[in-house]
Design a protein around this motif. Sequence first.
Motif, PDB file in Angstrom:
ATOM      1  N   VAL A  97     -22.621 -91.369 -16.339  1.00 52.65           N
ATOM      2  CA  VAL A  97     -21.807 -91.051 -17.512  1.00 52.65           C
ATOM      3  C   VAL A  97     -20.323 -91.063 -17.154  1.00 52.65           C
ATOM      4  O   VAL A  97     -19.913 -90.493 -16.134  1.00 52.65           O
ATOM      5  CB  VAL A  97     -22.210 -89.680 -18.088  1.00 52.65           C
ATOM      6  N   THR A  98     -19.530 -91.692 -18.012  1.00 56.56           N
ATOM      7  CA  THR A  98     -18.080 -91.716 -17.869  1.00 56.56           C
ATOM      8  C   THR A  98     -17.440 -90.858 -18.953  1.00 56.56           C
ATOM      9  O   THR A  98     -18.099 -90.425 -19.896  1.00 56.56           O
ATOM     10  CB  THR A  98     -17.536 -93.142 -17.990  1.00 56.56           C
ATOM     11  N   SER A  99     -16.152 -90.641 -18.829  1.00 58.56           N
ATOM     12  CA  SER A  99     -15.436 -89.870 -19.845  1.00 58.56           C
ATOM     13  C   SER A  99     -15.482 -90.579 -21.192  1.00 58.56           C
ATOM     14  O   SER A  99     -15.384 -89.933 -22.246  1.00 58.56           O
ATOM     15  CB  SER A  99     -13.992 -89.627 -19.416  1.00 58.56           C
ATOM     16  N   TYR A 100     -15.654 -91.902 -21.173  1.00 58.75           N
ATOM     17  CA  TYR A 100     -15.749 -92.642 -22.430  1.00 58.75           C
ATOM     18  C   TYR A 100     -17.033 -92.251 -23.175  1.00 58.75           C
ATOM     19  O   TYR A 100     -17.032 -92.098 -24.399  1.00 58.75           O
ATOM     20  CB  TYR A 100     -15.721 -94.147 -22.166  1.00 58.75           C
ATOM     21  N   GLY A 101     -18.114 -92.092 -22.452  1.00 58.16           N
ATOM     22  CA  GLY A 101     -19.349 -91.629 -23.075  1.00 58.16           C
ATOM     23  C   GLY A 101     -19.206 -90.227 -23.625  1.00 58.16           C
ATOM     24  O   GLY A 101     -19.739 -89.903 -24.703  1.00 58.16           O
ATOM     25  N   VAL A 103     -15.763 -85.786 -16.222  1.00 54.54           N
ATOM     26  CA  VAL A 103     -17.003 -85.501 -16.955  1.00 54.54           C
ATOM     27  C   VAL A 103     -17.506 -84.091 -16.658  1.00 54.54           C
ATOM     28  O   VAL A 103     -18.225 -83.491 -17.461  1.00 54.54           O
ATOM     29  CB  VAL A 103     -18.077 -86.552 -16.605  1.00 54.54           C
ATOM     30  N   SER A 104     -17.116 -83.543 -15.516  1.00 56.78           N
ATOM     31  CA  SER A 104     -17.670 -82.262 -15.072  1.00 56.78           C
ATOM     32  C   SER A 104     -17.452 -81.139 -16.084  1.00 56.78           C
ATOM     33  O   SER A 104     -18.327 -80.285 -16.265  1.00 56.78           O
ATOM     34  CB  SER A 104     -17.077 -81.870 -13.718  1.00 56.78           C
ATOM     35  N   SER A 105     -16.314 -81.118 -16.767  1.00 57.43           N
ATOM     36  CA  SER A 105     -16.064 -80.050 -17.737  1.00 57.43           C
ATOM     37  C   SER A 105     -17.026 -80.141 -18.919  1.00 57.43           C
ATOM     38  O   SER A 105     -17.420 -79.115 -19.490  1.00 57.43           O
ATOM     39  CB  SER A 105     -14.616 -80.107 -18.233  1.00 57.43           C
ATOM     40  N   SER A 106     -17.434 -81.359 -19.272  1.00 62.80           N
ATOM     41  CA  SER A 106     -18.406 -81.535 -20.348  1.00 62.80           C
ATOM     42  C   SER A 106     -19.780 -81.055 -19.906  1.00 62.80           C
ATOM     43  O   SER A 106     -20.494 -80.387 -20.664  1.00 62.80           O
ATOM     44  CB  SER A 106     -18.467 -83.001 -20.790  1.00 62.80           C
ATOM     45  N   VAL A 107     -20.171 -81.360 -18.674  1.00 60.39           N
ATOM     46  CA  VAL A 107     -21.434 -80.875 -18.122  1.00 60.39           C
ATOM     47  C   VAL A 107     -21.464 -79.344 -18.161  1.00 60.39           C
ATOM     48  O   VAL A 107     -22.472 -78.725 -18.505  1.00 60.39           O
ATOM     49  CB  VAL A 107     -21.635 -81.370 -16.674  1.00 60.39           C
ATOM     50  N   LEU A 108     -20.324 -78.752 -17.844  1.00 56.85           N
ATOM     51  CA  LEU A 108     -20.229 -77.295 -17.763  1.00 56.85           C
ATOM     52  C   LEU A 108     -20.265 -76.626 -19.132  1.00 56.85           C
ATOM     53  O   LEU A 108     -20.922 -75.600 -19.310  1.00 56.85           O
ATOM     54  CB  LEU A 108     -18.942 -76.908 -17.032  1.00 56.85           C
ATOM     55  N   ASN A 109     -19.583 -77.226 -20.110  1.00 51.62           N
ATOM     56  CA  ASN A 109     -19.308 -76.513 -21.359  1.00 51.62           C
ATOM     57  C   ASN A 109     -20.079 -76.978 -22.587  1.00 51.62           C
ATOM     58  O   ASN A 109     -20.175 -76.237 -23.566  1.00 51.62           O
ATOM     59  CB  ASN A 109     -17.807 -76.599 -21.668  1.00 51.62           C
ATOM     60  N   ASN A 110     -20.606 -78.191 -22.575  1.00 51.48           N
ATOM     61  CA  ASN A 110     -21.254 -78.722 -23.774  1.00 51.48           C
ATOM     62  C   ASN A 110     -22.774 -78.666 -23.622  1.00 51.48           C
ATOM     63  O   ASN A 110     -23.340 -79.373 -22.788  1.00 51.48           O
ATOM     64  CB  ASN A 110     -20.800 -80.165 -24.023  1.00 51.48           C
ATOM     65  N   PRO A 111     -23.453 -77.861 -24.426  1.00 55.60           N
ATOM     66  CA  PRO A 111     -24.914 -77.755 -24.289  1.00 55.60           C
ATOM     67  C   PRO A 111     -25.648 -79.043 -24.634  1.00 55.60           C
ATOM     68  O   PRO A 111     -26.819 -79.197 -24.267  1.00 55.60           O
ATOM     69  CB  PRO A 111     -25.280 -76.632 -25.278  1.00 55.60           C
TER      70      PRO A 111
END
Length: 519
Positions: free
Chosen positions: A314-318, A340-348
């Motif tokens: 997964v990229t930031s574009y995804g 992408v790590s912040s999305s893994v952390l914060n988005n369920p």
Amino acid sequence: MKNAIGVEIPEYIEGLGKLEPFQGVWKSIIEDEVPSTNISRTLKAKKPHVSKLCKNLEEAVKRCKPFDGMTVTCHHHLRGGDGVLMQTIKILDEMGIKDITLASSSLTSAHDGLVSYVEKGMITRIFTSGIRGALGDAISVGKLKYPAIIHSHGGRVRDFLTGRIKPDLSVLAASAADEEGNATGAHGPSAFGSMGYADIDARYSRNVIIVTDNLVEYPCVPCTVRQHFIDYVVKVDSIGDATKIASGTTRITNSPMDLRIARIAATVIEHSGLFKNGMSFQVGAGGASLAVAKFLREDMKRKNIIGSFMIGGVTSYGVDMLNEGLFHSIFDVQSFDAAVSSSVLNNPNHIEISCDQYANPNNCGSMTNKLDVVVLGALEVDVDFNVNVITGSSGEIRGASGGHSDTASGANLTVVVCPAFRGRLPIVKDRVHTVVTPGESVDVIVTERGVCVNPAKPNLAAKLKEAGVQVVDIRDLKEEVEKMTGVPAEKQLGDQIVGLVEYRDGTIIDVIYNVKNLS
């Protein structure tokens, strides 16, 4: 003996054992129960309140009692910024450990230093999904004692579960971990996102060390890797450079030709019959492949299409497409961008998964089996739609199998994007140098000079022609390009087998021979 695509496969190779020839996509994968010699973890009960923390990596490695002939594994989530594997091998070398089998999930330019250990015979076998840089060159000319095994990501899991790979020591980098070994890649100064490849190592290795530069209070949350699989924990100054995860191949291309190819590929998807609400999608991390996502994003907004899920690396574009509501969720086995790590952390709805769930052909819930559309790259393709993503123009090992054959085998539509030629080298060949993904699982090849549809998909060809897509016969395209570029000279290869390409079911799909003159 010959396999299903006509490649001569040796029956046996010293140091690797008996080989099984590729029989075709899904031919060797049995629905129902699959016999397994599943790895049994050593029983290592610990008394209450005994610390797992070691003062340094050397102490942790020594406590794992390494031995000659052992198998060592690491993950590649930090890609070109990995700083853990080389430290581990250096420690083992200083301890005098020999005849190591290295089974890292992939090997990059960060591991060029392994060449000296290969040359001295300390590392004698390699199992991995990809090899690049100086190490690829060294193996290509025959410096590794036994042929390297190139497997897919899903094939690696299968090899663990069947006992083909039996890890003795796994050293796993984490951007945050606690004193018990609960670990994540989702936060910390070296955050790299998903730990989907590390999970399988932690579960099935005899000894597991977590290495982190960010020791946090217990419990580490979220925890991808769980404490009951971890033997020792080490705090170091740095696990590597997370800024090197992304590279030129993980950014959308600015090349006008590649953008043209991407636009055509998006049009193919739009008129394939699969472009509708609820579709699932994966795009490769190459610049041209990512550009397809750019155009698909525009098309989805224009037609009010909302997809079910995206999967894979997964990229930031995804992540942007997820946040815009174009997909309900992302299943992430590997993050190709540290952001992408912040999305893994914060988005369920950004769901971290193991490689087992992602692509193992021998489980009953592989995500690749639910995939509608996948867009993949290629170093070269041939008139039978076979794809090479491993060996370069001289026959040298310089790429990665990754999830290429895994996704192609499961997707309803497999689209391969590539230019008709690079430099003066045509991309369409009579036969690719190394088959990684068999043509029977490839539906469409998109170039700037036309779209080639697998003859096994006449209905798809008819749909695309009706939509005004320029559909061309792949043999005609090959002849057209060769009139401009000429026919390349045959590669100068020897008779030493330096690599074996393992299809995702464990059979051998192709053989790599040594390069005589590597420029």
